[in-house]
Enzyme design. Structure first.
Site, PDB file in Angstrom:
ATOM      1  N   THR A   8       0.817  -1.217   0.000  1.00 50.00           N
ATOM      2  CA  THR A   8       0.000   0.000   0.000  1.00 50.00           C
ATOM      3  C   THR A   8       0.848   1.262   0.000  1.00 50.00           C
ATOM      4  O   THR A   8       1.969   1.270   0.555  1.00 50.00           O
ATOM      5  CB  THR A   8      -0.915   0.008   1.242  1.00 50.00           C
ATOM      6  OG1 THR A   8      -1.513   1.296   1.368  1.00 50.00           O
ATOM      7  CG2 THR A   8      -0.158  -0.278   2.521  1.00 50.00           C
ATOM      8  N   TYR A  41      -1.889   0.159  10.125  1.00 49.17           N
ATOM      9  CA  TYR A  41      -2.154  -0.531   8.853  1.00 49.17           C
ATOM     10  C   TYR A  41      -0.911  -0.450   7.950  1.00 49.17           C
ATOM     11  O   TYR A  41      -0.398  -1.468   7.468  1.00 49.17           O
ATOM     12  CB  TYR A  41      -3.374   0.101   8.169  1.00 49.17           C
ATOM     13  CG  TYR A  41      -3.501  -0.290   6.720  1.00 49.17           C
ATOM     14  CD1 TYR A  41      -3.707  -1.612   6.361  1.00 49.17           C
ATOM     15  CD2 TYR A  41      -3.389   0.669   5.710  1.00 49.17           C
ATOM     16  CE1 TYR A  41      -3.807  -1.968   5.014  1.00 49.17           C
ATOM     17  CE2 TYR A  41      -3.487   0.321   4.380  1.00 49.17           C
ATOM     18  CZ  TYR A  41      -3.690  -1.009   4.039  1.00 49.17           C
ATOM     19  OH  TYR A  41      -3.766  -1.350   2.716  1.00 49.17           O
TER      20      TYR A  41
END
Ligand code: UDP
Length: 328
Positions: free
Chosen positions: A120, A144
């Site tokens: 990501t 995250y």
């Protein structure tokens, strides 16, 4: 003997994994979806084989790899909500890191050496320069992003020590849906901007909250690089072919190289849907970076990848068609 290759898709019942499954099937791969259906949907597994299983279950994983003998694993099975990761980091480290270690160990034991990882842009943290290139320092600002960066680090070490060959695909903001509306984004609860905006357009929510209007961006709202989920799916197959042809392990950004603010996304959705969308201004969401826009030259040059649906109105258009099919 057939030289048809088999891909194990961990998390293939989820949003991006199901689009990859469809694309891989169309390209002639045999696919095996491995998913615990905690957040994925059985109805999204419309191609290939399906195994109900958890990545934490080493026995089930081993049996699955032994049975199907995949040539590669693509790993989509992860939690992905920035705000939730701040509130409940353990959930993220257990699932996104510990379960991934289990998967990698089983792959090593079963001599499966090709791995495509859903990473990501959140691994970059607050960008120093836009567009963000792959060499940009990685300093994530939420659990995250840290959980994904940890796996990237593990992969580099495993490649050096065990001969694993991998590609990290650092997604910017996945959006849109299958053009034939067979599959699309379906999270419960939904936290992502575009489906929430479309919910408001469909009258399923009274309004959309804008998380922060005082960022140092042109209109004060966060800027993101939205990329069609089918373009992301195609990039996975190009990355896999690159590895099969002997390409070096590494990382590629997947974005359109163009940023849109939250307000611009809402305006675009108003124009695509022709509906009213009420907004309210809310506080910033913990863990958000003001702007994330990707440079994607290496993916174009090395993988031969170019987005086929780069326009935001088209991305939102496919998401709206999927939304209307279910709710309008
Ligand atoms: N966002 C927002 N309101 C919402 C959901 C998201 O303003 O109800 C903002 C969020 O702060 C971020 C952008 O929209 O700047 C995209 O958020 P999303 O959760 O879709 O993806 P992320 O960038 O977190 O991966």
């Amino acid at each position: 003997m057939s030289d048809r290759k088999t891909i194990l898709i961990a998390g293939g019942a989820g949003y991006i994994g199901s689009h990859l499954n469809r694309t891989a099937h169309e390209r002639g791969y045999h696919t095996v979806v491995y998913d615990n259906l905690v957040s994925g949907h059985k109805s999204a597994v419309q191609w290939g084989d399906f195994v109900l299983g958890d990545l934490a279950d080493a026995g089930q994983l081993r049996l699955t790899l032994r049975h199907f003998r995949p040539d590669a694993v693509m790993h989509f099975a992860a939690h992905f909500c920035v705000g939730e990761s701040v509130d409940d980091p353990e959930k993220y480290y257990l699932n996104n890191v510990a379960a991934t270690l289990n998967l990698l160990r089983t792959m090593r034991e079963e001599a499966c050496r090709h791995f495509i990882f859903s990473s990501t842009c959140a691994t970059y943290g607050i960008p120093r320069r836009i567009p963000i290139v792959e060499e940009h320092p990685q300093a994530p600002v939420n659990p995250y992003g840290r959980s994904k960066l940890m796996v990237e680090t593990v992969l580099a070490d495993y490649a050096a020590a065990y001969g694993l060959r991998y590609v990290n695909l650092r997604y910017f903001n996945a959006a849109g849906a299958d053009v034939l509306t067979r599959i699309g984004e379906d999270h419960s609860p939904e936290t992502h901007l575009i489906p929430l905006v479309l919910d408001a357009a469909a009258g399923r929510r009274p309004h959309v909250s804008i998380f922060g209007t005082d960022y140092d961006t042109p209109d004060g709202t966060c800027v993101r690089d939205y990329i069609h989920v089918d373009d992301i799916a195609r990039a996975h197959l190009l990355a896999l072919e690159y590895l099969f042809e002997g390409g070096e392990s590494g990382s590629f950004n997947l974005g359109n190289g163009r940023g849109y603010s939250v307000k611009q996304v809402i305006d675009c959705a108003r124009s695509v849907t022709g509906r009213e969308i009420a907004v309210i201004k809310g506080p910033r969401r913990a863990g958000d970076s003001p702007a994330l826009v990707g440079g994607t030259e290496p993916a174009a040059r090395i993988l031969g990848w170019r987005p086929e649906t780069p326009r935001l109105e088209d991305i939102i258009g496919t998401a709206w068609a999927w939304h209307k099919k279910r709710f309008c």
